[in-house]
Write a protein that holds these residues in place. Structure first.
Motif, mmCIF file in Angstrom:
data_model
loop_
_atom_site.group_PDB
_atom_site.id
_atom_site.type_symbol
_atom_site.label_atom_id
_atom_site.label_comp_id
_atom_site.label_asym_id
_atom_site.label_seq_id
_atom_site.Cartn_x
_atom_site.Cartn_y
_atom_site.Cartn_z
ATOM 1 N N THR A 256 0.838 -1.204 0.000
ATOM 2 C CA THR A 256 0.000 0.000 0.000
ATOM 3 C C THR A 256 0.869 1.248 0.000
ATOM 4 O OG1 THR A 256 -1.505 -1.280 1.351
ATOM 5 C CG2 THR A 256 -1.983 1.061 1.115
ATOM 6 N N TRP A 257 1.934 1.204 0.808
ATOM 7 C CA TRP A 257 2.857 2.338 0.823
ATOM 8 C C TRP A 257 3.465 2.585 -0.540
ATOM 9 C CZ3 TRP A 257 3.776 6.418 3.497
ATOM 10 C CH2 TRP A 257 3.347 6.461 4.822
ATOM 11 N N ALA A 258 3.909 1.501 -1.136
ATOM 12 C CA ALA A 258 4.562 1.629 -2.445
ATOM 13 C C ALA A 258 3.588 2.227 -3.452
ATOM 14 C CB ALA A 258 5.048 0.269 -2.923
ATOM 15 N N ILE A 259 2.351 1.747 -3.414
ATOM 16 C CA ILE A 259 1.360 2.263 -4.363
ATOM 17 C C ILE A 259 1.118 3.739 -4.129
ATOM 18 C CG2 ILE A 259 -1.084 2.176 -4.998
ATOM 19 C CD1 ILE A 259 -0.970 -0.812 -4.656
ATOM 20 N N ASN A 260 0.924 4.101 -2.843
ATOM 21 C CA ASN A 260 0.680 5.510 -2.533
ATOM 22 C C ASN A 260 1.820 6.402 -3.012
ATOM 23 O OD1 ASN A 260 -1.815 6.317 -1.146
ATOM 24 N ND2 ASN A 260 -1.315 4.571 0.153
ATOM 25 N N ILE A 261 3.039 5.950 -2.765
ATOM 26 C CA ILE A 261 4.184 6.771 -3.175
ATOM 27 C C ILE A 261 4.251 6.884 -4.693
ATOM 28 C CG2 ILE A 261 6.705 6.852 -3.215
ATOM 29 C CD1 ILE A 261 6.553 5.664 -0.347
ATOM 30 N N SER A 262 3.978 5.775 -5.398
ATOM 31 C CA SER A 262 4.017 5.848 -6.860
ATOM 32 C C SER A 262 2.966 6.807 -7.377
ATOM 33 C CB SER A 262 3.766 4.483 -7.506
ATOM 34 O OG SER A 262 4.304 3.466 -6.749
ATOM 35 N N VAL A 263 1.766 6.761 -6.782
ATOM 36 C CA VAL A 263 0.717 7.662 -7.266
ATOM 37 C C VAL A 263 1.084 9.110 -6.986
ATOM 38 C CG1 VAL A 263 -1.702 8.301 -7.083
ATOM 39 C CG2 VAL A 263 -1.070 5.910 -7.058
ATOM 40 N N VAL A 264 1.668 9.370 -5.810
ATOM 41 C CA VAL A 264 2.111 10.739 -5.519
ATOM 42 C C VAL A 264 3.107 11.193 -6.589
ATOM 43 C CG1 VAL A 264 3.467 12.161 -3.940
ATOM 44 C CG2 VAL A 264 1.703 10.645 -3.039
ATOM 45 N N ALA A 265 4.031 10.301 -6.930
ATOM 46 C CA ALA A 265 5.031 10.654 -7.943
ATOM 47 C C ALA A 265 4.355 10.956 -9.277
ATOM 48 C CB ALA A 265 6.039 9.522 -8.108
ATOM 49 N N LEU A 266 3.408 10.101 -9.674
ATOM 50 C CA LEU A 266 2.700 10.319 -10.944
ATOM 51 C C LEU A 266 1.968 11.660 -10.935
ATOM 52 C CD1 LEU A 266 0.917 7.020 -12.066
ATOM 53 C CD2 LEU A 266 2.472 8.440 -13.378
ATOM 54 N N VAL A 267 1.229 11.896 -9.844
ATOM 55 C CA VAL A 267 0.442 13.133 -9.767
ATOM 56 C C VAL A 267 1.361 14.346 -9.822
ATOM 57 C CG1 VAL A 267 -0.980 14.528 -8.225
ATOM 58 C CG2 VAL A 267 -1.552 12.140 -8.603
ATOM 59 N N LEU A 268 2.497 14.272 -9.129
ATOM 60 C CA LEU A 268 3.433 15.398 -9.164
ATOM 61 C C LEU A 268 3.943 15.627 -10.576
ATOM 62 C CD1 LEU A 268 5.548 15.079 -5.905
ATOM 63 C CD2 LEU A 268 3.859 16.804 -6.504
ATOM 64 N N LEU A 269 4.335 14.527 -11.242
ATOM 65 C CA LEU A 269 4.832 14.651 -12.610
ATOM 66 C C LEU A 269 3.800 15.318 -13.509
ATOM 67 C CD1 LEU A 269 6.678 11.386 -13.666
ATOM 68 C CD2 LEU A 269 7.355 13.730 -14.109
ATOM 69 N N TRP A 270 2.535 14.994 -13.263
ATOM 70 C CA TRP A 270 1.500 15.494 -14.171
ATOM 71 C C TRP A 270 1.023 16.892 -13.813
ATOM 72 C CZ3 TRP A 270 2.898 11.013 -16.003
ATOM 73 C CH2 TRP A 270 2.545 10.697 -17.295
ATOM 74 N N THR A 271 1.276 17.353 -12.569
ATOM 75 C CA THR A 271 0.765 18.673 -12.210
ATOM 76 C C THR A 271 1.858 19.737 -12.155
ATOM 77 O OG1 THR A 271 0.905 17.975 -9.917
ATOM 78 C CG2 THR A 271 -1.268 17.947 -10.917
ATOM 79 N N ILE A 272 3.107 19.324 -11.906
ATOM 80 C CA ILE A 272 4.158 20.332 -11.742
ATOM 81 C C ILE A 272 4.322 21.260 -12.949
ATOM 82 C CG2 ILE A 272 6.684 20.523 -11.668
ATOM 83 C CD1 ILE A 272 6.701 18.716 -9.314
ATOM 84 N N PRO A 273 4.254 20.723 -14.173
ATOM 85 C CA PRO A 273 4.414 21.654 -15.300
ATOM 86 C C PRO A 273 3.412 22.803 -15.263
ATOM 87 C CG PRO A 273 4.545 19.405 -16.082
ATOM 88 C CD PRO A 273 4.157 19.336 -14.638
ATOM 89 N N THR A 274 2.135 22.477 -15.028
ATOM 90 C CA THR A 274 1.112 23.522 -14.981
ATOM 91 C C THR A 274 1.335 24.431 -13.781
ATOM 92 O OG1 THR A 274 -0.318 21.756 -15.740
ATOM 93 C CG2 THR A 274 -1.356 23.854 -15.282
ATOM 94 N N PHE A 275 1.669 23.819 -12.661
ATOM 95 C CA PHE A 275 1.869 24.584 -11.431
ATOM 96 C C PHE A 275 2.995 25.605 -11.598
ATOM 97 C CE2 PHE A 275 3.684 25.000 -7.124
ATOM 98 C CZ PHE A 275 2.569 25.528 -6.497
ATOM 99 N N GLY A 276 4.061 25.187 -12.249
ATOM 100 C CA GLY A 276 5.202 26.075 -12.461
ATOM 101 C C GLY A 276 4.799 27.330 -13.210
ATOM 102 N N LEU A 277 3.978 27.131 -14.242
ATOM 103 C CA LEU A 277 3.559 28.287 -15.023
ATOM 104 C C LEU A 277 2.594 29.154 -14.221
ATOM 105 C CD1 LEU A 277 4.333 29.102 -17.926
ATOM 106 C CD2 LEU A 277 2.036 28.450 -18.584
ATOM 107 N N LEU A 278 1.752 28.488 -13.421
ATOM 108 C CA LEU A 278 0.794 29.240 -12.587
ATOM 109 C C LEU A 278 1.537 30.150 -11.610
ATOM 110 C CD1 LEU A 278 -2.141 29.722 -11.699
ATOM 111 C CD2 LEU A 278 -1.863 27.872 -10.071
ATOM 112 N N VAL A 279 2.534 29.573 -10.925
ATOM 113 C CA VAL A 279 3.326 30.370 -9.987
ATOM 114 C C VAL A 279 3.986 31.534 -10.721
ATOM 115 C CG1 VAL A 279 5.370 30.349 -8.515
ATOM 116 C CG2 VAL A 279 3.740 28.458 -8.403
ATOM 117 N N SER A 280 4.550 31.238 -11.886
ATOM 118 C CA SER A 280 5.249 32.286 -12.629
ATOM 119 C C SER A 280 4.323 33.416 -13.041
ATOM 120 C CB SER A 280 5.900 31.691 -13.880
ATOM 121 O OG SER A 280 6.833 30.725 -13.497
#
Lengths: 378, 336
Positions: free
Chosen positions: A12-36
């Motif tokens: 369960t831990w491994a799954i949770n961590i993988s999903v966090v990683a996926l979600v970060l990968l998919w949201t950081i690009p947009t977030f970066g531009l939003l902050v900018s």
């Protein structure tokens, strides 16, 4: 038993961590531009958006107060003032010439030509002293490496909305999108009903044709239709783009609605027929209200598609300033303001905010439409 | 003055909606009324009249749709074929000249090759990530939130996505600090920053990432529904037999959703064949990154050559055709 439980917890831990990683990968690009989009233009150019919360370091050339401001005392002439003029910041190093802009630390005294001396404190206070009167109308240059606190601002949005034409484009996009979303729905709903519940020769062939037309590349249609539109005089007109979007959206609309309407219970429709209702009545009183979810699904699809479209808008509406849509404006800004990320980021977010709102508020219908539209082979 | 123009535009849009909607409703209402008057369902010929009205009515319902579809999708296909045999201004018949030019053109060859790479990488990668995301998020409590966030890029325009990623790939040169995330990471791990989207050949992959980023959410949503549709018994049986979670996923679940995987794959394939905005915005086909749809656009606008542009459009159409045939066959199978 305990071992299995332990393994499960670890999994369960491994799954949770993988999903966090996926979600970060998919949201950081947009977030970066939003902050900018909320950062000060200078700071965007000097430090990454991930450093937005930290003080930014940069090299600046200041000018002292002009010669008129000098005062005379026993030791000579002096100009005093503060580099930051009231705002926050601190000086890390300064210099008196462009050759050595970081020669001195704050508090030290720099030797200038003509026996002048300059001292800059870390809070920005400076003193320039000279044995002779200082003749300088524009002030004396002070080179400094300063540290600025993070600056967040709405200026970027104000600028793009009111002086870069983004506000106008935003309205244009609405003008294009709303009729282009509503008009195909009605046309498609009637056709879908006929294809689902009426018997006539050639029905299967028509359905097959609709499925086939689903994937016809837009590129095919551009040149012939532009010629046609030009001939009948709606070449670069809103009417032309509404018709074009209606045409291109129709196969999906008919396909989605037919699948949905064909799945409605036979008994309702047959009993209405037995009661003497005409097809028009059945369509109006029974089919339309019951098909609301499918209509909503298609409406969202079409809205997102038209809002986000660049190709059809460029071809059928053109690039003139008056009618430019958001996507066209973004493309133009990418060309003309390529490195000005504060402009690009804010403009991109103005264009993204409406589809994102539609997306998050009506995701249920969107997902349902996607499932109906592609699991069955679209 | 400007306010006036904007007001006019809004009025125009609203009146079009009203005229369009009312026009549609009026057409359907009055044409049906007319039909009922012409063949009343009573009197001596009631039976024959009903039959006749029933034979005509479907075409009243279908009329506008068929007219629009023929004009906006069928006619252009025929017309494009005609245009492809004519010169730049569509005046002179030139036989196969456009086709011969196309096959020899270096940019066309480059586009075909790049499109082929896109076709190999993007549908596969999107489906792969989508499948993984679907399986993982189905197993955790905040799965729906995670799904929403991974799905979100679907709502962003290709051009907006291009801005977002161009910022990630941004390159500042040696003198200043890197503000693009990719180059900052490269620097952090001791590499040398590069202008990624100008790197011949490799830039294609940096553009592909943008589309994969957008399409993964789509694949995830559809595959997640398919995974949930798998009968519980097959999974329970496998658990009782002592299969590990990975084995269950690879040997029990994936084989049962091959059909859906194929559909996702083909849908993304069609999107890839038409990809245009991303290339236009990021490189405009420079540095060896041209693709068919952008090449076509280039010949249409900058080249102003309807013959060559139509020929390229027909190539895209030709590439889509196998999927079209496959879809039609599937749809017909399902209707039986």
């Amino acid at each position: 038993m305990a071992d299995i439980a332990g393994q499960k917890a670890r999994l369960t831990w491994a799954i949770n961590i993988s999903v966090v990683a996926l979600v970060l990968l998919w949201t950081i690009p947009t977030f970066g531009l939003l902050v900018s989009s909320f950062r000060d233009a200078d700071q965007i150019a000097n430090s990454g958006w991930w450093q937005a919360l930290f003080a930014a370091e940069k090299n600046v050339i200041f000018r002292s107060a002009p010669g008129d401001a000098q005062i005379q005392d026993a030791s000579g002439y002096k100009i005093t003032g503060n580099l930051f003029d009231g705002s926050d910041g601190s000086v890390l190093a300064f210099g008196v010439s462009s050759k050595a802009p970081t020669e001195y630390l704050p508090g030290e005294t720099g030797e200038m030509t003509r026996n002048r001396q300059m001292t800059v404190e870390s809070n920005g206070d400076y003193v320039i002293s000279s044995p002779e009167p200082i003749k300088s109308r524009r002030g004396i240059r002070i080179f400094a490496t300063i540290q600025e606190p993070p600056k967040f601002t709405l200026d970027n949005y104000e600028k793009v909305l009111f002086s870069e034409g983004v506000g106008r484009s935003f309205l244009n996009t609405f003008t294009v999108t709303i009729p282009a979303t509503i008009i195909p729905i009605l046309v498609a709903a009637f056709a879908a009903y006929a294809l689902a519940w009426m018997n006539f020769p050639g029905r299967a062939l028509l359905i097959a044709a609709v499925v086939g037309l689903l994937v016809v590349p837009l590129q095919m249609a551009l040149i012939p239709l532009l010629k046609l539109h030009n001939e009948i005089g709606i070449g670069k007109d809103y009417l032309g783009i509404w018709l074009a979007h209606t045409g291109f959206g129709l196969p999906l609309a008919i396909y989605l609605l037919r699948n949905y309407i064909a799945g409605l219970p036979r008994e309702i429709i047959e009993s209405a027929r037995v009661d003497g209702a005409t097809d028009f009545d059945i369509f109006r009183r029974i089919i339309l209200p019951l098909s609301f979810p499918a209509l909503a699904s298609f409406a969202i699809f079409q809205f997102l598609w038209v809002w986000n479209d660049l190709l059809v808008a460029t071809v059928f509406l053109g690039n003139n300033e008056e009618q430019l849509v958001m996507t066209g404006r973004l493309r133009e800004l990418l060309g003309s303001r390529g490195g000005d990320w504060e402009i690009l980021a804010a403009s991109a977010f103005v264009s993204i905010v409406v589809p994102l709102f539609v997306f998050f508020s009506m995701q249920r219908y969107l997902v349902r439409g996607l499932l109906a539209g592609s699991v069955k082979g679209g | 003055m400007r306010g006036g123009i904007v007001m006019n535009q809004i009025l125009l849009a609203f009146s079009t909606i009203i005229i369009g909607v009312f026009g549609c409703v009026a057409y359907f209402y009055f044409s049906n009324l007319l039909l009922d008057r012409a063949y009343p369902a009573k009197g001596p010929n009631a039976g024959r009249n009903i039959n006749r009205a029933n034979a005509i009515r479907p075409w009243l319902f279908l009329g506008p749709a068929i007219a629009i579809l023929s004009l906006y999708l069928v006619y252009p296909v025929v017309n494009s074929v005609w245009l492809s045999f004519h010169d730049a201004s569509a005046e002179k018949f030139v036989g196969f000249d456009n086709y011969i030019w196309m096959i020899k053109d270096a940019k066309f060859q480059e586009s075909m090759l790049n499109n082929l790479m896109w076709l190999i990488v993007v549908p596969g990668a999107s489906t792969f990530f989508g499948l993984i995301a679907a399986q993982l998020t189905d197993n955790i409590r905040w799965g729906n939130l995670a799904k929403s966030l991974i799905f979100m890029p679907m709502a962003i325009s290709f051009i907006g996505a291009s801005v977002i990623w161009k910022f990630i790939y941004d390159y500042r040169g040696e003198a200043s600090a890197e503000i693009g995330l990719l180059n900052a990471l490269v620097e952090m791990f001791g590499g040398t920053p590069e202008a990624w989207i100008t790197l011949d050949f490799w830039n294609n992959f940096f553009l592909m990432i943008v589309l994969i980023w957008i399409q993964t959410g789509f694949a995830m949503v559809i595959l997640s529904a398919a995974l949930r549709g798998i009968p519980e018994e097959t999974i329970e049986a496998a658990i009782l037999d002592g299969a590990s979670p990975l084995e269950i996923f690879l040997k029990i679940k994936v084989p049962q959703i091959w059909g859906t995987i194929a559909v996702v794959w083909t849908t993304i394939t069609i999107t890839v064949l038409k990809v245009f905005d991303i290339v236009l915005a990021m490189t405009n086909g420079q540095w060896g990154s041209q693709v068919l749809a952008n090449l076509m656009f280039d010949w249409m606008f900058r080249g102003a050559d309807s013959g060559r542009a139509s020929t390229i459009a027909l190539v895209i159409m030709l590439l889509v055709t196998p999927i079209m045939v496959w879809n039609i066959r599937n749809a017909r199978k399902e209707m039986r």
